[in-house]
Each structure stands twice: as C-alpha cells, then as structure tokens.
Design an enzyme around this catalytic site. Structure first.
Site, short mmCIF file in Angstrom:
data_model
loop_
_atom_site.label_atom_id
_atom_site.label_comp_id
_atom_site.label_asym_id
_atom_site.label_seq_id
_atom_site.Cartn_x
_atom_site.Cartn_y
_atom_site.Cartn_z
N ARG A 102 0.85 -1.21 0.00
CA ARG A 102 0.00 0.00 0.00
C ARG A 102 0.88 1.25 0.00
O ARG A 102 0.57 2.26 -0.65
CB ARG A 102 -0.89 -0.04 1.25
CG ARG A 102 -1.77 1.18 1.44
CD ARG A 102 -2.62 1.01 2.69
NE ARG A 102 -3.51 2.15 2.90
CZ ARG A 102 -4.35 2.26 3.94
NH1 ARG A 102 -4.43 1.33 4.84
NH2 ARG A 102 -5.12 3.33 4.05
N SER A 148 5.68 9.79 13.30
CA SER A 148 4.68 8.76 13.01
C SER A 148 4.46 7.84 14.22
O SER A 148 5.30 7.74 15.10
CB SER A 148 5.15 7.94 11.81
OG SER A 148 6.45 7.46 12.04
N ASN A 151 1.63 2.04 14.79
CA ASN A 151 0.74 0.99 14.28
C ASN A 151 0.78 0.78 12.77
O ASN A 151 0.45 -0.30 12.29
CB ASN A 151 -0.70 1.24 14.76
CG ASN A 151 -1.30 2.49 14.19
OD1 ASN A 151 -0.59 3.45 13.88
ND2 ASN A 151 -2.61 2.51 14.05
N LYS A 174 10.97 11.44 12.56
CA LYS A 174 11.14 10.72 13.82
C LYS A 174 10.09 9.59 13.87
O LYS A 174 8.91 9.83 14.04
CB LYS A 174 10.95 11.66 15.01
CG LYS A 174 11.33 11.02 16.34
CD LYS A 174 10.10 10.83 17.22
CE LYS A 174 10.39 10.07 18.48
NZ LYS A 174 10.33 8.61 18.32
N GLU A 247 -3.00 14.15 13.24
CA GLU A 247 -3.98 13.07 13.06
C GLU A 247 -3.93 12.25 14.34
O GLU A 247 -2.93 11.60 14.64
CB GLU A 247 -3.60 12.20 11.84
CG GLU A 247 -3.72 12.90 10.51
CD GLU A 247 -5.14 13.27 10.10
OE1 GLU A 247 -6.10 12.83 10.77
OE2 GLU A 247 -5.29 14.02 9.12
N ARG A 280 -5.95 0.32 15.55
CA ARG A 280 -6.10 1.21 14.39
C ARG A 280 -6.86 2.44 14.86
O ARG A 280 -7.85 2.31 15.60
CB ARG A 280 -6.86 0.53 13.25
CG ARG A 280 -6.13 -0.64 12.64
CD ARG A 280 -7.05 -1.48 11.76
NE ARG A 280 -7.76 -0.70 10.77
CZ ARG A 280 -9.09 -0.56 10.76
NH1 ARG A 280 -9.85 -1.12 11.67
NH2 ARG A 280 -9.66 0.17 9.81
N CYS A 281 -6.43 3.61 14.39
CA CYS A 281 -7.15 4.82 14.80
C CYS A 281 -8.60 4.74 14.36
O CYS A 281 -9.49 5.24 15.04
CB CYS A 281 -6.47 6.05 14.21
SG CYS A 281 -6.38 6.03 12.41
N ARG A 434 -9.53 4.39 6.67
CA ARG A 434 -8.86 5.55 6.08
C ARG A 434 -8.95 5.57 4.56
O ARG A 434 -9.08 6.60 3.94
CB ARG A 434 -7.40 5.55 6.54
CG ARG A 434 -6.52 6.62 5.95
CD ARG A 434 -5.28 6.77 6.79
NE ARG A 434 -4.66 5.49 7.09
CZ ARG A 434 -3.48 5.09 6.58
NH1 ARG A 434 -2.82 5.86 5.77
NH2 ARG A 434 -2.98 3.93 6.92
#
Ligand code: NAP
Ligand code: G3H
Length: 471
Positions: A102, A148, A151, A174, A247, A280-281, A434
């Site tokens: 992806r 970042s 996950n 970072k 985010e 997962r968010c 997402r």
C-alpha cells in the site's frame, strides 16, 4: 537481532547508547537503533536546511526520478520490510506485507498527483483589475518534521514523507520507538536509492526524551504528526512552528439503526473492531444500537468473534499481542471498570501478558470508561440505547471525532444521521477506515487538525506563490 542507525545527511550515526526495541510477541529485545543526542538532532535540522533550496531547484522530474528509485527498492525488499514490521510491532506478516505494498502504491500515486498539479491562473479582468494576469503555483514550505505512530510504521511514515519530498521540502523524520527499525531501514534504502544528502534525515530516540527537542527546533517550517491526543496537544503547546497537521485518536461509533441486514453489519463490525487487534485509529470502538436490535446482533457478533484466531504474528493470527504490556494493562483496566459497573463480557476476557483475547462487552453504559476512552486493543463495547436520537447524542458526546459508521437499509435516513454526526468521515453500511488513500482523511474535535490523504497532504506541505503581471 536487528541493528540499525539513525541517518543524518546520508551518514549513519553512531551513539554511545542505543535504544532497545522490544518484540511484542515474546517481549524480548529484537533490535537496537541509535539514541541521538540533542546536538545530533540539531545537526539533522541544519543538514535539512542546507539541502532544501538545492533540492527544490532540482525540479519535479529530477526529484521524482530520485524518489522513484527509493520506491522501487521498497518493493524489491518488501518481504524483508514486512518481516521487520511484523517483528517490531507484532502485526501479522500478511498484513505487514499489504502495508508495504500500500505504501509503494501511495508513493506512485503521490508522484502522479504532483505531476498533475496545475498552477492557478487568474485573469484580473474578471475582478475589475483588467491589467493583472496572475499565476499562483504550489511551492515547498521548506523544512518539515514528520512524526509517526507505531501501528502503521511504514505507511503512516511514507504518507508524510513522499508528498513532502516530492514537492521540494526536506525532512527530519522521527519514527515511533516501536517502528524505529523500519524507520531506520527506510533511511538506509534512501541512501541506496541515491537521494542526495540532507533531503531525508531519520532521527531515533524515545519521544519523551527527544520529542520536545525536535519540535522546538527553530528551523522547522511545518510539522506533520500522527499519534495520541495527549502527545498531539503537548506538541501544539511547545512546537516552534504553528503550521501543524495532527492526526490523532478516535472512538469511532458503529450506529446500527435496523435489523434488516445484520449478518453483513456483524461482518463489518467484527473486522472493523478487531483487525490488528484493534490497534487502528479508525477501528470501530463502540457499537450504539437499540435493545431490540442488540438482542439479534450480539449473538452474530459473538459467533464471529469466537472464530477469530488468537496467536502469533508469524502465523497471521487475527489477534496478536498488543504493542507492549502497558497498553495491555490499559485495555484490561477498561474491561475491569466496565465489569465492576455491571457490564458483561460475552467473548474473550482472558489475558496472557500482552495478548488479550477479543472481548465483546455488552450492556456498557455511559457511566463506564469503556464508553468514552480509546482502548487501542481488542475490546468492543455494546451500548444499548432507546432511539436513534439517543445514538446520535451519545456518538457526539465524545471528545473524539475521527470517523463513524451507520448501518441501515434506508440510505436517505442513514445519510440524514451521518449529517448529524460530528466526525471527519461517516461510512454508510461499511466499517470506518482511512482508504482509499486518495480520499481526504481527517478528524474533528480531539481527533485532529488539518487533513491528510494524497492530494490534501500535497497541499499541506506546500503554499501558494503568486506572480502577478501588471500590464
Ligand atoms: P503516541 O504515543 O502519541 O506516539 C506517536 C509518536 O509521537 C511517536 O513517534 C512517539 O515517539 C512520538 N512522541 C512521543 N512523545 C513525544 C513528544 N513529547 N514530542 C514529540 N513526539 C513525541 O502514539 P502511538 O502509541 O504511537 O499511536 C497510537 C495512537 O495514535 C492512538 O491514539 C491512535 O488512535 C493514534 N493514531 C491516529 C491516526 C490518525 O491518522 N488519526 C493514525 C494512527 C494512530 P515514541 O514512540 O518514541 O514515544
Ligand atoms: O491507525 C490509523 C490508520 O490511519 C488507519 O488506517 O483505516 O487503513 O486501517 P486504516
């Protein structure tokens, strides 16, 4: 045992101490990365600043050429990259491989969209200024910071990095501590791809030790952060640049308004809640429905949850150990609080170290922490309410507003509900998620600030530069 180093100005950085990375599956050290000092971090920003104008002047085609080689290297090394991801964040191998693929697609699409960007041409005659012909072009903002979470350690890194670099910015990246092995490996592949010095710099170390030092650096023109609400809010307070995209977390509700298609809804809810063990968010983190619908939906959920496999990332189990013991303790605490206040667990509810079995918690009420807090683990509360109005009210009472999903056969009614839900995106008859990565992706309230998604990220790392010809 992996041994990687931070990378600044295309040099791999030796440090006196190393940061140990713990494998979630077994809780043993699986690798080390450099633990950078403040001076070394400062050096990364100076390198990025020095390189920026040169990189921008190189032009889009040359930048794409350079970055394309990096993309190809990711693809060529996808099995190795997926193994690193699996090892350091405990994601099933197949899912880790999908994440790498992806990411490669994300890069390809980013380069294409960058090429397709057209300047805005304005004829002053339309606005009472017939002597003015204007061209507004998107140009790089300068030096950026990308931070970042653990996950999606490669995907949520590259989704910041690729748009920023292709548009002519330079970056200090970072990665999360659990995610530093893959982050540092990205640095190695960037050097191998021939990306010039100073364009992309990887700084490693614990966020709580070096995070402030990074975001306070005066060279920063923009910051892109993905992670928890707590760290995101702290960053807003201390960062040197106020040009920030955040985010953050979510508490995405699944709102079930009828019982016409429950088999399908249950499939969406189980996969939405428990993929990557709920880390997962956009995971479904609460089900809001009526008593009558719940009586039919819950047995379907129980059956499907009991079919989930629990075990090792290498065996592609559906439920794997959570990122660390602390995270598992937190999920366990939320389940215990709900049970103590009268909720009932119908599946799972067992734990060995950081491996928690998928737990469906019924009869959760708004007095329980599980109704409001983000477990980031395999615990799904069912909140039984009296009406659609109540579902909307409880959905919106959350401080989060990332996504939501509404399940019902009457699409007009579902859209009407969606319009009242306070969230970045509402999916109808499908789980929150997402993708596709071309879609804008955003959270409202505590879930974020600014928008991502390929096109939107390109906009967020650039600004307009206007040239107006006066005849
Ligand atoms: P986190 O603990 O907030 O960490 C995120 C990043 O921030 C990591 O790189 C971390 O480094 C770094 N960090 C920690 N303290 C910092 C500081 N003082 N200054 C600057 N950076 C600092 O989040 P996480 O546990 O990795 O990820 C889970 C959370 O992220 C969940 O809430 C989830 O919902 C959210 N998330 C949101 C999205 C979205 O797109 N909305 C996507 C994925 C995840 P260390 O690892 O070294 O501490
Ligand atoms: O963890 C947050 C990710 O942005 C979710 O992405 O919906 O593709 O799993 P996803």
């Amino acid at each position: 045992m992996y041994k990687f180093k931070a990378m600044i100005n295309n040099k791999f950085i030796e440090t006196k101490t190393q940061l140990e990375i713990i494998n979630p599956d077994g809780l043993e050290v699986c690798g080390t990365v450099s633990a950078l000092s403040k001076e070394q971090i400062n050096h990364a920003f100076l390198a990025a600043r020095q390189a920026q104008k040169r990189w921008e002047k190189l032009g889009l085609d040359e930048r794409i050429k350079s970055l394309n080689r990096w993309k190809e290297l990711l693809l060529e090394n996808k099995a190795e990259l997926a193994t690193i991801i699996m090892t350091e964040v405990g994601k099933g191998y197949k899912d880790a491989l999908v994440e790498v693929e992806r990411t490669v697609e994300y890069m390809a699409e980013t380069f294409m969209q960058a090429k397709d960007l057209q300047p805005l041409k304005l004829d002053g005659a339309k606005y009472g200024a017939p002597n003015k012909q204007a061209t507004f072009t998107r140009v790089a903002k300068g030096v950026g910071v990308a931070i970042s979470p653990f996950n999606y350690p490669i995907n949520l890194a590259i989704s910041k990095i690729a748009p920023a670099l292709v548009m002519g910015n330079t970056l200090v990246f970072k990665p999360a501590t659990q995610g530093s092995l893959i982050g540092a490996r990205l640095g190695e592949l960037a050097v191998e791809a021939g990306i010039p010095e100073g364009i992309f710099n990887v700084v490693t170390g614990r966020g709580r030790e070096i995070g402030d030092e990074i975001v306070k650096n005066p060279e920063i023109d923009f910051i892109s952060f993905t992670g928890s609400v707590g760290v995101g809010k702290h960053l807003l307070e201390v960062a040197s640049s106020k040009d920030v995209v955040l985010e953050l977390g979510g508490k995405d509700p699944a709102i079930v308004i009828d019982a016409d298609n429950l088999e399908k809804y249950a499939n969406e809810i189980v996969s939405g809640a428990f993929s990557y063990s709920g880390q997962r968010c956009t995971a479904i983190k609460r089900v809001l429905t009526t008593n009558e619908i719940a009586d039919q939906l819950v047995p379907l959920l129980v059956k499907k949850i009991n079919n989930l496999t629990v075990g090792k990332p290498a065996d592609n189990a559906d439920i794997t150990p959570l990122i660390d013991l602390k995270s598992a303790d937190f999920v366990w605490e939320l389940i215990a609080d709900a049970k103590a206040k009268g909720a009932i667990t119908l599946t799972g509810d067992s734990r060995v170290a950081n491996l928690i079995t998928p737990t469906l918690v019924d009869h959760v009420t708004t007095e329980m922490r599980l109704a409001w807090e983000e477990p980031f683990g395999p615990a799904l509360p069912i909140i039984r309410l009296n009406s659609i109005e109540e579902m909307i009210k409880v959905a919106n009472a959350s401080n989060f507003g990332l996504q939501a999903s509404v399940y019902g056969t009457n699409i007009d009614q579902a859209i009407e509900i969606a319009q009242q839900i306070e969230a970045g995106t509402i999916n109808i008859n499908g789980k929150s998620q997402r993708g596709p990565d071309q879609f804008p992706f955003l959270g409202v309230k505590d879930s974020g600030f600014g928008t991502q998604g390929i096109g939107e990220t390109i906009l967020s790392v650039t600004r307009y530069k206007g040239i107006v010809i006066n005849n």
